[in-house]
Design an enzyme around this catalytic site. Structure first.
Site, PDB file in Angstrom:
ATOM      1  N   PRO A   1       4.517   2.622  -7.201  1.00  0.00           N
ATOM      2  CG  PRO A   1       6.304   2.867  -5.744  1.00  0.00           C
ATOM      3  CD  PRO A   1       4.846   3.021  -5.832  1.00  0.00           C
ATOM      4  CD  GLU A   2       2.360  -2.610 -10.860  1.00  0.00           C
ATOM      5  OE1 GLU A   2       2.653  -3.714 -11.334  1.00  0.00           O
ATOM      6  OE2 GLU A   2       1.363  -1.979 -11.214  1.00  0.00           O
TER       7      GLU A   2
ATOM      8  CE  LYS B   1       4.050  -4.666  -5.963  1.00  0.00           C
ATOM      9  NZ  LYS B   1       2.602  -4.686  -5.662  1.00  0.00           N
TER      10      LYS B   1
ATOM     11  CG  HIS C   1       1.906  16.016   0.242  1.00  0.00           C
ATOM     12  ND1 HIS C   1       0.999  16.359   1.218  1.00  0.00           N
ATOM     13  CD2 HIS C   1       1.364  16.435  -0.934  1.00  0.00           C
ATOM     14  CE1 HIS C   1      -0.045  16.956   0.654  1.00  0.00           C
ATOM     15  NE2 HIS C   1       0.156  17.017  -0.649  1.00  0.00           N
TER      16      HIS C   1
ATOM     17  NE  ARG D   1      -4.305   7.436  -1.037  1.00  0.00           N
ATOM     18  CZ  ARG D   1      -4.987   6.579  -1.795  1.00  0.00           C
ATOM     19  NH1 ARG D   1      -4.822   6.580  -3.097  1.00  0.00           N
ATOM     20  NH2 ARG D   1      -5.808   5.737  -1.245  1.00  0.00           N
TER      21      ARG D   1
ATOM     22  NE  ARG E   1      -3.671 -20.636  -2.535  1.00  0.00           N
ATOM     23  CZ  ARG E   1      -3.092 -19.504  -2.096  1.00  0.00           C
ATOM     24  NH1 ARG E   1      -1.778 -19.405  -2.055  1.00  0.00           N
ATOM     25  NH2 ARG E   1      -3.822 -18.487  -1.710  1.00  0.00           N
TER      26      ARG E   1
ATOM     27  NE  ARG F   1      -6.090  -2.436  -6.568  1.00  0.00           N
ATOM     28  CZ  ARG F   1      -4.772  -2.483  -6.449  1.00  0.00           C
ATOM     29  NH1 ARG F   1      -4.208  -3.492  -5.865  1.00  0.00           N
ATOM     30  NH2 ARG F   1      -4.028  -1.499  -6.903  1.00  0.00           N
TER      31      ARG F   1
END
Length: 269
Positions: free
Chosen positions: A2-3, A52, A86, A104, A142, A251
């Site tokens: 999920p985002e 999140k 799970h 996981r 940055r 990623r």
DNA sequence: CCCTATGTTCCCAA
DNA sequence: CTTGGGAACATAGG
């Protein structure tokens, strides 16, 4: 999985179902999540999302913080269906039960006693206070790639890999472009893309590219609107060039090499 | 066996 | 102090 749009979907669905309801019991199946003990007979006062993280406030000044990380799910069930494999914990209400499923086991649950000064974290929520000028000011200092900046949860809370790729494609910006080289006008394009994409993804109840499901077990619909994510090798919807996939911060990063053309000397590898 | 995966944190090196 | 790379967490699927 999920985002922000997926967590927001769960947040809204939780409100429909558990607001003002009393916890009748809790079953903890994963010894890593024992924080959930001791919540029996507490009543749900509010459900909110911060980035999140799902924040469930109970009476007696107790706050539960749930982060689903990569593979966590929440599932609302009525009756005595068998639990999915799970399943890590179950919270029982009179009206049904809430299962947390996580193959996981990366998901985290913490329980806090709310104490006096509960200062807000200095983090930008993309839907509430994503303002181009403010982001431009922070980014000026940055030297990281703009995609790294967008998914850094200490700066902006809620954007992950899928939506970062989609936002930068929509704004026609190279994911590797250094943030300190982005003009205010580019930040305005990013703001526009972020808000429209996240709102639409929420309306679609999230993106199901593999196993995301909402609290009632339904797939999301935003996968039908993805333009670049998981589309490596396919033609760009705007210019027909081939969508590329390269690694950034480990990623998979999908982009159109033509629409998101690198600006000279501003690309980082 | 290989690789990948919507997240985060920690360690190490430049 | 900042940044980037890699590993770790633990499991499923192609």
């Amino acid at each position: 999985m999920p985002e922000l749009p997926e967590v927001e979907t769960l947040c809204r669905q939780l409100k429909q179902v558990i607001l003002d309801k009393e916890i009748l019991g809790i079953e903890i199946l994963d010894p890593k999540l024992t924080a959930g003990e001791g919540l029996v007979r507490r009543r749900v006062l509010s459900v909110a999302r911060q980035g999140k993280v799902l924040e469930i406030k109970l009476d007696a000044g107790i706050t539960m913080l749930l982060h689903l990380r990569l593979t966590g799910r929440l599932l609302w069930q009525k009756g005595n269906n068998l639990s999915f494999p799970h399943t890590r914990f179950t919270i029982f209400f009179l009206q049904g039960r809430l299962d947390c499923i996580d193959p996981r086991r990366f998901a985290t649950l913490s329980v806090q006693k709310t104490i006096g000064t509960n200062f807000a974290a200095p983090v930008i929520d993309p839907l509430k206070d994503f303002h181009a000028f403010r982001l431009w000011e922070i980014a000026r200092r940055r030297k990281i790639p703009v995609k790294s900046f967008l998914i850094d949860q200490h700066i902006i809370a809620g954007i992950g890999n899928i939506y970062a790729c989609e936002i930068l494609y929509e704004a026609s910006i190279d994911p590797w472009q250094r943030v300190d080289s982005l003009s205010l006008a580019k930040w305005q394009k990013i703001e526009e893309a972020t808000i429209s994409i996240l709102k639409r993804a929420i309306a679609c109840r999230g993106t199901t590219v593999s196993d995301w499901r909402d609290m009632f077990g339904r797939k999301g619909e935003y996968q039908h609107y993805l333009k670049v994510y998981a589309s490596g090798g396919y033609p760009c919807p705007r210019c027909q060039a081939t969508i590329q996939c390269m690694h950034l911060q480990g990623r998979g990063t999908y982009f159109c090499p033509t629409c998101q053309k690198p600006e000279a000397k501003m690309r980082l590898f």
